[in-house]
Write an enzyme that holds these catalytic residues in place. Structure first.
Site, mmCIF file in Angstrom:
data_model
loop_
_atom_site.group_PDB
_atom_site.id
_atom_site.type_symbol
_atom_site.label_atom_id
_atom_site.label_comp_id
_atom_site.label_asym_id
_atom_site.label_seq_id
_atom_site.Cartn_x
_atom_site.Cartn_y
_atom_site.Cartn_z
ATOM 1 C CE1 TYR A 136 -7.299 -1.925 -4.068
ATOM 2 C CE2 TYR A 136 -6.486 -3.491 -5.998
ATOM 3 C CZ TYR A 136 -6.899 -2.190 -5.723
ATOM 4 O OH TYR A 136 -6.989 -1.255 -6.455
ATOM 5 C CE LYS A 164 -4.081 -0.398 -3.921
ATOM 6 N NZ LYS A 164 -3.809 -0.916 -5.405
ATOM 7 C CB VAL A 205 -0.231 -0.466 -2.788
ATOM 8 C CG1 VAL A 205 -0.253 -1.233 -4.194
ATOM 9 C CG2 VAL A 205 0.242 -1.762 -1.823
#
Length: 296
Positions: A136, A164, A205
């Protein structure tokens, strides 16, 4: 044989329903996860920033994951496993595996501005849990930027399978694809969803599907398919809300939109404060407009 990649599609970074006394309402959370899937979402990401993981006790955090798995099945649940220590993140990944999850999402070290060696070691440690890891990248909040070259190295060493991407720089999609073509790019900020989907993102996401799942899924599917005649007008309709996902008050904004759309958003735990009157008015007006347009 192509490996199963449970992080593809629309995975909702779930908001966590709290009672008036700020305790977690697990029954409502289970119902919310099931409702999201019933409305076309592919899965959920509990214990992300939108799920207020930083202010949960360890017992609450574990139970949130177990609740999601019981509601929709572990193959649809990709928990966030961020923590200050690498060993702690690895333990959360192991807990996710024991609960039945098939992948986890991991921020870089976020207690300080980590250098590249520390980032590599952090992801290597959590990868030892045996679960696939989706990185992320949120350089705004973590002060650590997983630039394409670093992502390619993390992927090349087997530590991550996807990312992400929340930097907001859509140009990175093309560089990541050049350096690490097998690394799955996931849109991480709602307000660049269209641009990243067109650039080849394999998933999203997402924040705003908590309030508007059907319209959000329609937007993602159309954008991923290159159907801009469908995607672009819908994106323009939704963008006044989607851009809140990149604001400091994104949790409060999304929870308010959920309340207006007939879901339970409810309060946030401190230190998150209530929206200012002007912010609340803007979110309320944009949400009511979306609901009136049939997007809820």
């Amino acid at each position: 044989m192509t490996p199963h990649r449970p992080w593809r599609g629309v995975l909702v970074a779930t908001a966590l329903p709290l009672n008036d006394d700020l305790s977690v309402n697990y029954d409502r959370y289970a119902e919310h996860c099931a409702w999201l899937v019933a409305n076309g979402c592919d899965g959920v990401v509990p214990n992300g920033s939108l799920g207020e993981y930083q202010v949960l006790t360890p017992e609450e955090r574990a139970r949130v994951v177990e609740t999601a798995v019981a509601a929709i099945g572990g193959e649809r649940v990709m928990p966030g496993v961020a923590a200050y220590g690498s060993a702690e993140s690895r333990r959360w990944a192991e807990q996710a595996g024991e609960a039945g999850c098939r992948a986890v999402m991991l921020l870089p070290p976020n207690a300080y501005r980590a250098d590249e060696r520390s980032v590599l070691a952090h992801y290597a440690e959590v990868a030892r849990s045996g679960l696939p890891v989706v990185a992320y990248n949120n350089p705004v909040d973590t002060k650590v930027d997983l630039v394409p070259e670093l992502l390619a190295r993390l992927h090349g060493e087997g530590h991550i399978q996807g990312v992400k991407e929340f930097s907001g720089d859509v140009r990175r999609a093309y560089r990541i694809a050049e350096l690490a073509p097998e690394l799955d790019l996931l849109a991480g900020a709602d307000d660049v969803l269209l641009e990243l989907a067109v650039a080849g993102a394999k998933g999203w996401v997402a924040g705003y599907p908590n309030a508007l799942p059907r319209a959000s899924v329609e937007l993602y599917r159309a954008a991923a398919d290159g159907d801009l005649d469908t995607a672009l007008p819908l994106y323009r309709q939704l963008h006044p809300l989607l851009r809140w996902d990149s604001q400091v008050e994104f949790v409060q904004a999304i929870k308010l939109s959920m309340d207006i759309a007939g879901r339970h958003g409810g309060p946030c735990r401190p230190p998150r404060a209530a929206l200012l009157p002007g912010q609340e008015a803007a979110v309320r007006a944009a949400t009511e407009k979306a609901v009136a347009a049939g997007l809820a």
